[in-house]
Design a protein around this motif. Structure first.
Motif, PDB file in Angstrom:
ATOM      1  N   GLU A 219      22.617  69.390  -1.924  1.00  0.00           N
ATOM      2  CA  GLU A 219      23.047  69.721  -0.468  1.00  0.00           C
ATOM      3  C   GLU A 219      22.024  70.348   0.360  1.00  0.00           C
ATOM      4  O   GLU A 219      21.011  70.856  -0.023  1.00  0.00           O
ATOM      5  CB  GLU A 219      23.915  71.126  -0.751  1.00  0.00           C
ATOM      6  N   ILE A 220      21.957  69.738   1.504  1.00  0.00           N
ATOM      7  CA  ILE A 220      21.059  70.034   2.717  1.00  0.00           C
ATOM      8  C   ILE A 220      21.315  71.435   3.372  1.00  0.00           C
ATOM      9  O   ILE A 220      22.435  71.449   3.736  1.00  0.00           O
ATOM     10  CB  ILE A 220      20.775  69.027   3.669  1.00  0.00           C
ATOM     11  N   THR A 221      20.279  72.168   3.476  1.00  0.00           N
ATOM     12  CA  THR A 221      20.560  73.518   4.054  1.00  0.00           C
ATOM     13  C   THR A 221      20.626  73.217   5.613  1.00  0.00           C
ATOM     14  O   THR A 221      20.141  72.500   6.222  1.00  0.00           O
ATOM     15  CB  THR A 221      19.476  74.528   3.907  1.00  0.00           C
ATOM     16  N   ALA A 222      21.353  74.363   6.505  1.00  0.00           N
ATOM     17  CA  ALA A 222      21.221  74.321   7.830  1.00  0.00           C
ATOM     18  C   ALA A 222      19.957  74.185   8.534  1.00  0.00           C
ATOM     19  O   ALA A 222      19.832  73.158   9.446  1.00  0.00           O
ATOM     20  CB  ALA A 222      22.151  75.384   8.218  1.00  0.00           C
ATOM     21  N   ALA A 223      18.863  74.769   8.354  1.00  0.00           N
ATOM     22  CA  ALA A 223      17.441  74.861   8.590  1.00  0.00           C
ATOM     23  C   ALA A 223      16.988  73.203   8.401  1.00  0.00           C
ATOM     24  O   ALA A 223      16.363  72.807   9.247  1.00  0.00           O
ATOM     25  CB  ALA A 223      16.549  75.815   7.868  1.00  0.00           C
ATOM     26  N   GLN A 224      17.139  72.741   7.418  1.00  0.00           N
ATOM     27  CA  GLN A 224      16.726  71.350   7.028  1.00  0.00           C
ATOM     28  C   GLN A 224      17.362  70.357   7.956  1.00  0.00           C
ATOM     29  O   GLN A 224      16.733  69.402   8.379  1.00  0.00           O
ATOM     30  CB  GLN A 224      16.960  70.738   5.636  1.00  0.00           C
TER      31      GLN A 224
END
Length: 182
Positions: A121-126
């Motif tokens: 899962e990709i984080t919001a910052a990424q």
């Protein structure tokens, strides 16, 4: 007509690329360029100006008159752009440059759907960082569609229209296998 469009295209593209580059610093740069080109195109359509820039005067006289008429409606960068067009005897294609610029602006403002596949899962910052990088690379607004696929092992696969950026470990392994087999 198509010949005028062909002549106008590189000027419109150059102006648009400059406006996009400038928009990183100045918020309304693209709209400002559109307004300047709109004004200059209207000036070029005036019967008196048209006769003057279509060969009735030297390049220096034509650009001096043209810039005097435009006045403060055109900033320094716009004046330099018009000078280059005048030196190349292209002021008559300003309406076509405006049309192509408007087309490029409309295309730019339409977000492109980008599929992003990652192993985790990709984080919001990424996502924010990836969006900014893709907008700069593609010179368009992007809308991310993120998916998780553990089979790619690590990294990302990015698909935007015809462009595919495969930074996954699985992709690298497949390219290595292909290279070793050939």
């Amino acid at each position: 007509m198509s010949q005028l469009t062909t002549v106008a295209r590189p000027y419109a593209k150059a102006a648009f690329d400059y406006a996009v580059e400038k928009s990183a610093v100045e918020k309304n740069a693209i709209d400002n360029w559109l307004a300047q080109l709109t004004f200059a195109a209207e000036v070029s359509k005036d019967a008196t100006i048209y006769d003057y820039i279509s060969g009735g005067a030297s390049t220096e006289q034509a650009i001096t008159l043209f810039l005097n008429v435009c006045g403060e409606q055109v900033d320094n960068e716009g004046q330099n752009f018009l000078k280059i067009m005048a030196e190349n005897k292209r002021l008559l294609v300003l309406p076509q440059v405006l049309s192509k610029f408007a087309d490029l602006k409309a295309e730019y403002e339409q977000p492109i759907l980008v599929d992003v596949t990652s192993a985790v899962e990709i984080t919001a910052a990424q996502i924010t960082s990836l969006s900014a990088a893709l907008e700069q690379r593609l010179a368009r607004k992007v809308k991310l569609n993120c998916k998780v696929d553990a089979s790619i092992i690590s990294g990302l696969i990015i698909k935007a229209g015809d462009t595919v950026i495969d930074g996954s470990i699985q992709g690298k392994l497949n390219r290595l296998a292909t290279t070793l087999q050939s």
